[in-house]
Design a protein around this motif. Structure first.
Motif, PDB file in Angstrom:
ATOM      1  N   LYS A 167     -28.917 -28.373   9.418  1.00  0.00           N
ATOM      2  CA  LYS A 167     -30.173 -29.507   9.314  1.00  0.00           C
ATOM      3  C   LYS A 167     -30.898 -29.551  10.617  1.00  0.00           C
ATOM      4  CE  LYS A 167     -27.357 -32.345   5.970  1.00  0.00           C
ATOM      5  NZ  LYS A 167     -26.649 -33.441   5.607  1.00  0.00           N
ATOM      6  N   ALA A 168     -30.220 -29.326  11.835  1.00  0.00           N
ATOM      7  CA  ALA A 168     -30.810 -29.287  12.716  1.00  0.00           C
ATOM      8  C   ALA A 168     -31.506 -28.173  13.501  1.00  0.00           C
ATOM      9  CB  ALA A 168     -29.626 -29.698  14.139  1.00  0.00           C
ATOM     10  N   PHE A 169     -31.298 -27.031  12.893  1.00  0.00           N
ATOM     11  CA  PHE A 169     -32.177 -25.734  12.999  1.00  0.00           C
ATOM     12  C   PHE A 169     -33.650 -25.807  12.469  1.00  0.00           C
ATOM     13  CE2 PHE A 169     -27.916 -23.400  12.858  1.00  0.00           C
ATOM     14  CZ  PHE A 169     -27.945 -23.087  14.305  1.00  0.00           C
ATOM     15  N   GLU A 170     -34.255 -26.243  13.343  1.00  0.00           N
ATOM     16  CA  GLU A 170     -35.628 -26.808  12.904  1.00  0.00           C
ATOM     17  C   GLU A 170     -36.517 -25.509  13.166  1.00  0.00           C
ATOM     18  OE1 GLU A 170     -36.988 -30.140  15.218  1.00  0.00           O
ATOM     19  OE2 GLU A 170     -35.618 -31.609  13.743  1.00  0.00           O
ATOM     20  N   GLY A 171     -37.641 -25.191  12.297  1.00  0.00           N
ATOM     21  CA  GLY A 171     -38.678 -24.382  12.333  1.00  0.00           C
ATOM     22  C   GLY A 171     -38.247 -22.818  11.977  1.00  0.00           C
ATOM     23  N   TYR A 172     -36.916 -22.716  11.181  1.00  0.00           N
ATOM     24  CA  TYR A 172     -36.555 -21.514  10.759  1.00  0.00           C
ATOM     25  C   TYR A 172     -36.436 -21.502   9.207  1.00  0.00           C
ATOM     26  CZ  TYR A 172     -34.904 -20.826  15.295  1.00  0.00           C
ATOM     27  OH  TYR A 172     -34.900 -20.507  16.742  1.00  0.00           O
ATOM     28  N   LYS A 173     -36.493 -20.588   8.484  1.00  0.00           N
ATOM     29  CA  LYS A 173     -36.109 -20.440   7.164  1.00  0.00           C
ATOM     30  C   LYS A 173     -34.565 -20.520   6.901  1.00  0.00           C
ATOM     31  CE  LYS A 173     -36.829 -18.546   2.410  1.00  0.00           C
ATOM     32  NZ  LYS A 173     -37.210 -17.376   1.480  1.00  0.00           N
ATOM     33  N   TRP A 207     -25.784 -15.742  -7.913  1.00  0.00           N
ATOM     34  CA  TRP A 207     -26.220 -16.961  -7.214  1.00  0.00           C
ATOM     35  C   TRP A 207     -27.029 -17.848  -7.588  1.00  0.00           C
ATOM     36  CZ3 TRP A 207     -23.238 -17.826  -2.251  1.00  0.00           C
ATOM     37  CH2 TRP A 207     -22.483 -16.641  -1.981  1.00  0.00           C
ATOM     38  N   GLU A 208     -26.844 -19.223  -7.236  1.00  0.00           N
ATOM     39  CA  GLU A 208     -27.979 -20.063  -7.722  1.00  0.00           C
ATOM     40  C   GLU A 208     -28.186 -20.798  -6.288  1.00  0.00           C
ATOM     41  OE1 GLU A 208     -28.244 -23.544 -11.314  1.00  0.00           O
ATOM     42  OE2 GLU A 208     -26.662 -23.842  -9.526  1.00  0.00           O
ATOM     43  N   CYS A 209     -29.756 -20.719  -6.284  1.00  0.00           N
ATOM     44  CA  CYS A 209     -30.267 -21.338  -5.056  1.00  0.00           C
ATOM     45  C   CYS A 209     -31.265 -22.602  -5.561  1.00  0.00           C
ATOM     46  CB  CYS A 209     -31.298 -20.306  -4.264  1.00  0.00           C
ATOM     47  SG  CYS A 209     -29.909 -18.852  -3.671  1.00  0.00           S
ATOM     48  N   LYS A 210     -30.994 -23.609  -4.650  1.00  0.00           N
ATOM     49  CA  LYS A 210     -31.859 -24.886  -4.517  1.00  0.00           C
ATOM     50  C   LYS A 210     -32.234 -25.392  -3.490  1.00  0.00           C
ATOM     51  CE  LYS A 210     -29.799 -26.108  -9.235  1.00  0.00           C
ATOM     52  NZ  LYS A 210     -29.167 -27.262  -9.787  1.00  0.00           N
ATOM     53  N   GLU A 211     -33.306 -25.916  -3.396  1.00  0.00           N
ATOM     54  CA  GLU A 211     -33.900 -26.220  -1.926  1.00  0.00           C
ATOM     55  C   GLU A 211     -33.533 -27.878  -1.979  1.00  0.00           C
ATOM     56  OE1 GLU A 211     -38.102 -26.858   0.607  1.00  0.00           O
ATOM     57  OE2 GLU A 211     -37.693 -24.911  -0.415  1.00  0.00           O
ATOM     58  N   ASP A 212     -33.006 -27.998  -0.576  1.00  0.00           N
ATOM     59  CA  ASP A 212     -32.514 -29.583  -0.592  1.00  0.00           C
ATOM     60  C   ASP A 212     -32.857 -29.742   0.868  1.00  0.00           C
ATOM     61  OD1 ASP A 212     -31.685 -32.257  -0.781  1.00  0.00           O
ATOM     62  OD2 ASP A 212     -29.556 -31.432  -0.343  1.00  0.00           O
ATOM     63  N   GLN A 213     -33.740 -30.788   1.304  1.00  0.00           N
ATOM     64  CA  GLN A 213     -33.952 -31.045   2.949  1.00  0.00           C
ATOM     65  C   GLN A 213     -34.786 -29.715   3.549  1.00  0.00           C
ATOM     66  OE1 GLN A 213     -30.900 -33.676   4.554  1.00  0.00           O
ATOM     67  NE2 GLN A 213     -29.545 -33.800   2.622  1.00  0.00           N
ATOM     68  N   GLY A 214     -35.199 -28.966   2.766  1.00  0.00           N
ATOM     69  CA  GLY A 214     -35.869 -28.084   3.553  1.00  0.00           C
ATOM     70  C   GLY A 214     -34.717 -26.925   3.827  1.00  0.00           C
ATOM     71  N   VAL A 215     -33.719 -26.744   3.238  1.00  0.00           N
ATOM     72  CA  VAL A 215     -32.774 -25.828   3.273  1.00  0.00           C
ATOM     73  C   VAL A 215     -32.588 -25.278   1.935  1.00  0.00           C
ATOM     74  CG1 VAL A 215     -30.305 -25.355   3.791  1.00  0.00           C
ATOM     75  CG2 VAL A 215     -31.592 -27.167   5.022  1.00  0.00           C
ATOM     76  N   LEU A 216     -32.288 -23.885   1.659  1.00  0.00           N
ATOM     77  CA  LEU A 216     -32.119 -23.221   0.505  1.00  0.00           C
ATOM     78  C   LEU A 216     -30.709 -23.098   0.346  1.00  0.00           C
ATOM     79  CD1 LEU A 216     -33.770 -21.863  -1.846  1.00  0.00           C
ATOM     80  CD2 LEU A 216     -33.315 -19.909  -0.750  1.00  0.00           C
TER      81      LEU A 216
END
Length: 392
Positions: free
Chosen positions: A30-36, A60-69
Motif C-alpha cells: 500500500k505504501a509503494f506509491e507511483g508504481y503499478k 490466476w484471478e486478479c482484482k483491483e483493490d485500493q489501486g493494487v492488482l
C-alpha cells in the motif's frame, strides 16, 4: 531503466483480504506509491480455501483493490494429497509466468522490481526461481530458520532455498540489527538495516475510542493489555507474575492462543487465574479501539533467539496510541528506552507496572506519537527504494 512496476509476494498465511493481523508485505504494498503494483496472494491450502469459498479456477484471478492488482493462484481447492501436490504447484508456477507477462508485458524484467520476504521461504524461493527477475529485494522479517518445531530435513531444505534467495537478491534488508549481524556473519553478504513501520493514522486517538467496549466493562480496572499471538516468543511465566501483581486489575490477552506453543502447566494456571482474561482473536480493524481502552500496554516477549531477532509490529502500533508501554528488553525495544518503559528482568518489569501510569504525561505521549510518525510505512517504503537505487 526506470522501475515502473513492483510485484509483492504476500506472507503465508495472510492473503490480501485477511483481517487477522497487519503484516509488513501488505502494508508495504500500500505504501509503494507511483508504481503499478501486483500483490501475489500466498497459497493458503485446500482446507482454508474450501472454508473461505475460493471456488475452482484453472488460472490466476486478479482484482483491483485500493489501486493494487491482487492476484490469487489457481487450483486452491484442489488438495495436495494423493500425489496432486507437485502437479498443482507446477501448474500454478507455470501460469504465474504467464500472468506476469500478460499484466506487465513481454519485457517486464527491465522495469519491474520483485519484493520478497523471509516470511514463507519456500514460496519466495519458488517465485524467484520461476520468474528469474532482474531486480529483486529480499526483506528478512524474522529469524524464520530459527523458529522452534522445524524438522532437521525441512530446515536443511529451507536453508538451501534461503541461500539461493540471498545470492539472487539485488538488495537484502532486515528489520533488526540482530538479523543484520546474524545474516552477514553466516553468509558473508551485505545486509541493510530497515526497521518495520506503522499506520499511524489507524492507531492515533479518535473520540470514538473513548467509548467503553461492552466486553471489557465487567473487568476489574486497571486493565493491562497485550494484543498479539500467544505463542513461543511470549514469556508466560512473566504473564502470571503480572496477573499476581497488586497493581493489576485485569490482565487482558487479546489474540490467538497457540496452545501447542504454551507449556501445559502454565496454560492451565493462566486459564484458572481470576485476573486473566482471554477475549480471543479480534479483527484487525477493532484493535486500535481495544488498545485505547487499556491503561497500560504490554510487550512481554521472551529472550529466545527468534524473539530477540524480531522487530514486533505491535510495538510500533502501541507507540502510535500515545499510551504507556512496558516491554521486556528486546533489542528492538531498547532502541526506544528513553520513551517507553523497558524491564531487563521480571522484577524490573513488575516495578515498571507501578510507574507506567503514574509517570505518564501528555508530553511523553506526544513524544511517543511523534516518534511513531517517523516510522510510517510510507517512510519505510521510500527508504527501501532509496537503498535499492543506490545498490543497483
Amino acid at each position: 531503466m526506470t522501475i515502473k512496476n513492483i510485484i509483492v509476494l504476500g506472507m503465508y498465511p495472510y492473503p490480501w483480504h485477511s483481517d487477522e493481523i497487519s503484516d509488513t508485505m501488505r502494508s508495504m504494498t500500500k505504501a509503494f506509491e507511483g508504481y503499478k503494483r501486483l500483490f501475489i496472494n500466498p497459497s493458503v491450502g485446500f482446507r482454508r480455501a474450501s472454508q473461505e469459498g475460493y471456488g475452482f479456477r484453472t488460472d490466476w484471478e486478479c482484482k483491483e483493490d485500493q489501486g493494487v492488482l491482487v492476484c490469487t493462484p489457481p487450483l486452491e481447492v484442489i488438495p495436495s494429497s494423493f500425489g496432486l501436490g507437485n502437479m498443482k504447484k507446477s501448474w500454478i508456477l507455470k501460469r504465474f509466468n504467464d500472468l506476469v507477462e500478460r499484466e506487465l508485458g513481454a519485457n517486464w524484467r527491465e522495469e519491474t522490481l520483485i519484493y520478497l520476504s523471509s516470511g514463507g521461504i519456500t514460496q519466495s524461493y519458488d517465485a524467484a526461481v520461476t520468474l528469474k527477475p532482474k531486480w529483486l529485494i529480499l526483506d528478512i522479517l524474522d529469524d524464520n530458520l530459527g523458529f522452534p518445531g522445524i524438522q532437521e530435513d525441512e530446515r536443511a531444505l529451507l536453508e538451501n532455498e534461503f541461500q539461493v534467495l540471498l545470492n539472487q537478491a539485488t538488495l537484502i534488508t532486515a528489520v533488526s540489527e540482530h538479523l543484520v549481524n546474524k545474516t552477514q556473519k553466516e553468509y558473508s553478504i551485505p545486509v541493510e538495516w530497515l526497521p518495520n513501520g506503522v499506520d499511524v493514522e489507524q492507531f492515533r486517538y479518535r473520540s470514538e475510542y473513548a467509548t467503553p467496549l461492552e466486553e471489557l466493562e465487567d473487568f476489574r480496572k486497571p486493565l493491562f493489555g497485550f494484543v498479539g499471538a500467544l505463542t513461543s516468543w511470549i514469556d508466560f511465566e512473566l504473564l502470571l507474575k503480572i496477573a499476581d501483581h497488586p497493581k493489576t486489575g485485569t490482565l487482558v490477552l487479546v489474540g490467538p492462543l497457540i496452545e501447542g506453543a504454551v507449556p501445559a502447566d502454565l496454560l492451565n494456571r493462566m486459564k484458572d487465574h481470576p485476573k486473566i482474561q482471554f477475549p480471543g482473536a479480534k479483527p484487525y480493524g477493532e484493535v486500535p479501539h481495544l488498545l485505547h481502552q487499556f491503561n497500560v500496554l504490554l510487550l512481554p516477549r521472551n529472550y529466545q533467539p527468534h524473539s530477540l531477532a524480531s522487530d514486533p509490529l505491535k510495538l510500533y502500533e502501541y507507540m502510535a496510541t500515545g499510551k504507556p508501554i512496558v516491554s521486556t528488553a528486546l533489542p528492538s525495544a531498547l532502541r526506544f528506552g528513553d520513551t517507553i518503559f523497558v524491564g531487563s528482568n521480571h522484577q524490573e518489569f513488575l516495578s515498571l507496572l507501578e510507574r507506567a501510569e503514574e509517570e505518564w504525561s501528555e508530553q511523553k505521549a506526544a513524544k511517543e506519537i511523534a516518534l511513531s510518525e517517523s516510522l510510517s510505512w510510507k517512510n519505510r517504503a521510500q527508504k527501501l527504494i532509496g537503498l535499492f537505487e543506490n545498490r543497483r
